[in-house]
Design a protein around this motif. Structure first.
Motif: not given
Length: 810
Positions: A93-104
């Motif tokens: 919750p303390n890192l990129l709380s409003n962003v979801t990381l994806g990956y390829s």
């Protein structure tokens, strides 16, 4: 041509306003990969498989398969580490709380062409999925973690750098990648080779290894390493390279045999190898064939932890290896994440991407095959995979070993660096941003170059306690572990950490080694000596050889009138005006005694003078001749010691040993004189045999045998000195006295050969006169022959009395 088409396509995607036509991908590559959707996509390139059958690179309508095999557990674990790190960030919750990381994440199959195609797919849009065909906007990644090796990272970064897409490598170490003009968006969490080389040089300096061989791979990794060693080894550690050899690609038996022969003939006991695993496997096979032992190996990080080299066949040769290893870290929860992996097939893939074949991973750990199996698989006893196998039954497999995470730790740091950079960017306050007009970057429409700006300013600390930040060249704060290969009594092996080397902002480079933990693969369990030449003791100076490396030199005794009182002195210092030279090597003092002993032959014979005259004469001349003999031996020793394996002989010619030799030789003459004086002492004698009308008052020698032994001993030492000096006559004139000693001994021997018949045929006082003449003539001969040329140079040719002239330089 095909790469040009890729370039055009990528350019079209990145700069859509320049084109008005509808964008369509002309074809696509079906690469092995794993994908997860998110607000922001990060790419990854990993060597999950070893070999690749490369498909046609032309754009065609039908998708092509990149055929890879030879599963690489470590590469798979690295890819899964990135997936784990992103999953962990998404739950934080303390890192990129409003962003979801994806990956390829793509498998580069350990091959440049495949990795390059994967990178192009990442920056042009994931697997051809287009948000808008009119604007050519796809789902490109904003940053890439990879590639694995320097050569592929150079190629990929050259292209992605055109669009300022950040490429954060976890394994590419070539110092050339620090060139910010050529690679403006390249970063790495592994130290560059320039620091790795400096770390290895620090180890060489710590153990006093100034003479080493260097083996390199025939690529950027090896070439840049060789350049750095050549430029830094001398200034930092005062060392030199005995040889530099390029390791061939593949099993080139003839070339490998030649290289091992070079290693065998060299006096260097330390061998540094900057190569990859395959290089070492081929090299060590030839080392075993030729049974080359007794070497101290130093490993670059590329092969320092390779398990295939730590076998019972190789450890007798590679045991005790010191290596530079990537910093080991701890990643809590990674093992449990790996244990949750399940196979996913193309048929049940619903994500819209060409899902990775965890099938290959599953087949590797359970030794089975999914349907349809290879031809003949079932007939040879193979079994089919069901996908329901119990993973707890294979927990000892390498892929689940998280006790020694090194490249994985770098992957972990790379993902977190990108995440922190993105987080810092999103914390920007409108109107106070770093971009034009004090604006901030927005998640929608975010450009990769904006992320590069924040990535350059990243500064955070991992849960393991390591600080992560990048300098102006994109290099992380460097830190390496120093590891040692231990060969245990039961035949097993272990690689353990024995120290570390790091650079901090406050203290610069720091080296820490616990020598008590190091296993030395030598009989005496001590570090070896690896020098081109042993140190020059006090009383000598270093004289470098023409055409030889700096650390190859001769130890030349100081000439009379000069001295050195330090080890490895470059030049001898002239004695002050009111001091004598070399108050201990004893030659001038013995010459003084030789001159003074002639005084005992003057005057009326007395019991005491009769006893002392021959004893003083015998001991003085033995002292003088033995000094010359030892001097000759030292001259020979210091020049012959430059030959391979001969440097150990110098330990017998130190200052103490020289004085001891002179003392022993002189004491032997003193014993002869003592026995003579005790058994048949010379005494005053009134001789009436010479003249019928005169009485000659003389000193009878007492024993002709005793006098003969005294003269014979002096003659023996003189002849031996002459022979040794004659053997050394062809040594360089500028810094040896062999010819001067030869002439002095020639004069000495000539005088005393003439003395014998003259003495026998001279009666009474004439015999004493002949002996006095012989003493003075031989003494003057030694004095003039040894010191005359030196006085000539000092007084009449002062330009030759310089360091450059003595060392033969122009």
């Amino acid at each position: 041509m095909s790469f040009l088409l890729i370039y055009v396509c990528v350019f079209t995607v990145r700069f859509p306003p320049l084109y008005s036509f509808t964008c369509q991908l002309q074809g696509q590559f079906n690469l092995n990969g794993i994908h997860q959707t998110g607000d922001v996509i990060l790419g990854g390139l990993f060597a999950i498989n070893f070999f690749s059958t490369v498909p046609d690179l032309s754009f065609i309508s039908e998708p092509q398969e990149s055929v890879c095999n030879g599963f690489h557990p470590s590469g798979f674990r690295q890819a899964q580490t990135m997936a784990f790190a992103i999953d962990e960030i998404n739950r934080n919750p303390n890192l990129l709380s409003n962003v979801t990381l994806g990956y390829s994440l793509y498998d580069n199959c350990n091959e440049l062409a495949t990795g390059f195609r994967a990178a192009m797919s990442l920056i042009s849009g994931q697997a051809g999925v287009m948000i808008s065909e009119e604007t050519c906007v796809g789902l490109p990644v904003l940053g890439i973690v990879g590639d694995t090796f320097s050569t592929s990272s150079i190629a990929i970064s050259t292209v992605v750098g055109l669009y300022r897409v950040p490429l954060v490598s976890y394994f590419a170490t070539c110092s050339c990648l620090s060139d910010r003009e050529q690679f403006p968006s390249f970063f790495r969490t592994i130290p560059s080779d320039s620091f790795q080389i400096r770390a290895m040089i620090q180890i060489l300096k710590h153990f006093g290894w100034t003479w080493a061989g260097l083996l390199i791979s025939d690529d950027n990794y090896g070439v840049h390493a060789a350049r750095a060693f050549l430029s830094d080894l001398g200034p930092i550690a005062g060392g030199c390279l005995a040889y530099i050899e390029v390791l061939p690609w593949g099993d080139n038996r003839a070339e490998l045999k030649r290289i091992v022969n070079v290693m065998k003939k060299s006096t260097a006991r330390v061998v540094i190898v900057f190569g990859l695993k395959n290089h070492m496997l081929n090299l060590i096979a030839e080392v075993v064939r030729q049974n080359l032992t007794g070497l101290q190996w130093m490993a670059s990080e590329a092969w320092t932890s390779i398990a295939e080299l730590q076998t019972s066949d190789f450890m007798p040769y590679l045991g005790g290896t010191l290596g530079i290893a990537i910093r080991r870290g701890e990643i809590s929860g990674l093992r449990n994440f790996l244990l949750k992996i399940r196979p996913v097939s193309k048929q049940n893939n619903t994500s819209g991407y060409n899902m990775v074949r965890n099938l290959t991973f599953w087949e590797h750990i359970f030794k089975c095959r999914f349907a349809p199996p290879p031809a003949g698989w079932l007939e040879t006893g193979g079994r089919l995979c069901t996908g329901q196998e119990v993973i707890e039954t294979v927990l000892k497999k390498e892929v689940f070993d998280t006790s020694d995470l090194r490249p994985e730790y770098n992957v972990y740091k790379a993902v977190y660096a990108l995440a922190h950079a993105l987080d810092d960017m999103l914390q920007c306050e409108p109107g106070r941003g770093p971009f034009s007009g004090d604006t901030c970057a927005q998640l929608q429409g975010l450009e990769p170059w904006q992320l590069v700006y924040y990535l350059e300013k990243v500064n955070f600390t991992t849960s393991f306690g390591d600080q992560v930040s990048f300098d102006e060249n994109g290099d992380a704060l460097p830190i390496y572990d120093i590891v040692n290969w231990v060969w245990l009594p039961d035949g097993s092996t272990k690689v353990h950490t024995v120290g570390e080397v790091k650079r901090s902002a406050k203290n610069g480079e720091e080296l820490t080694i616990d020598e008590n933990k190091i296993f030395w693969n030598f009989i005496f369990k001590q570090p070896p000596r690896s020098v081109c030449r042993q140190s020059c003791p006090p009383g000598t100076r270093m004289a470098h050889k023409k055409g030889e490396p700096e650390c190859c030199f001769d130890c030349v005794p100081c000439s009379e009138g000069k001295f050195s009182n330090t080890t490895d002195s470059m030049e001898c210092t002239s004695c002050p005006e009111d001091f004598w030279s070399s108050p201990h090597y004893l030659l001038l003092m013995s010459l003084k005694l030789c001159f003074l002993c002639s005084l005992l032959f003057i005057g009326r014979p007395q019991p005491l003078t009769c006893q002392l005259r021959h004893a003083a004469f015998g001991i003085s001349f033995v002292l003088c001749v033995s000094c010359i003999l030892v001097k000759t031996m030292v001259v020979l020793a210091v020049f012959k010691a430059s030959k391979p394996g001969a440097e150990a002989s110098l330990k017998w010619f130190g200052a103490v040993q020289q004085r001891g030799t002179v003392l022993v030789l002189t004491c032997f003459q003193a014993v002869i004189c003592t026995v003579w004086l005790v058994l048949a002492s010379p005494a005053p004698h009134k001789n009436t045999e010479y003249y019928s009308d005169k009485i000659v008052y003389e000193c009878a020698i007492g024993s002709t045998v005793g006098f003969g032994i005294l003269l014979g001993y002096i003659s023996l030492l003189a002849v031996l000195s002459f022979l040794l000096a004659f053997l050394a006559r062809n040594l360089p004139d500028s810094f040896n006295e062999a010819k001067l000693i030869t002439f002095s001994m020639l004069i000495f021997c000539a005088v005393w050969v003439a003395f014998v018949p003259a003495y026998i045929s001279s009666p009474g006082k004439y015999a004493d006169a002949v002996e006095v003449f012989a003493i003075l003539a031989s003494s003057f001969g030694l004095l003039v022959a040894l010191f005359g040329p030196k006085c000539y140079i000092i007084l009449l040719r002062p330009e030759r009395n310089t360091k450059k002239a003595i060392m033969g330089q122009r």
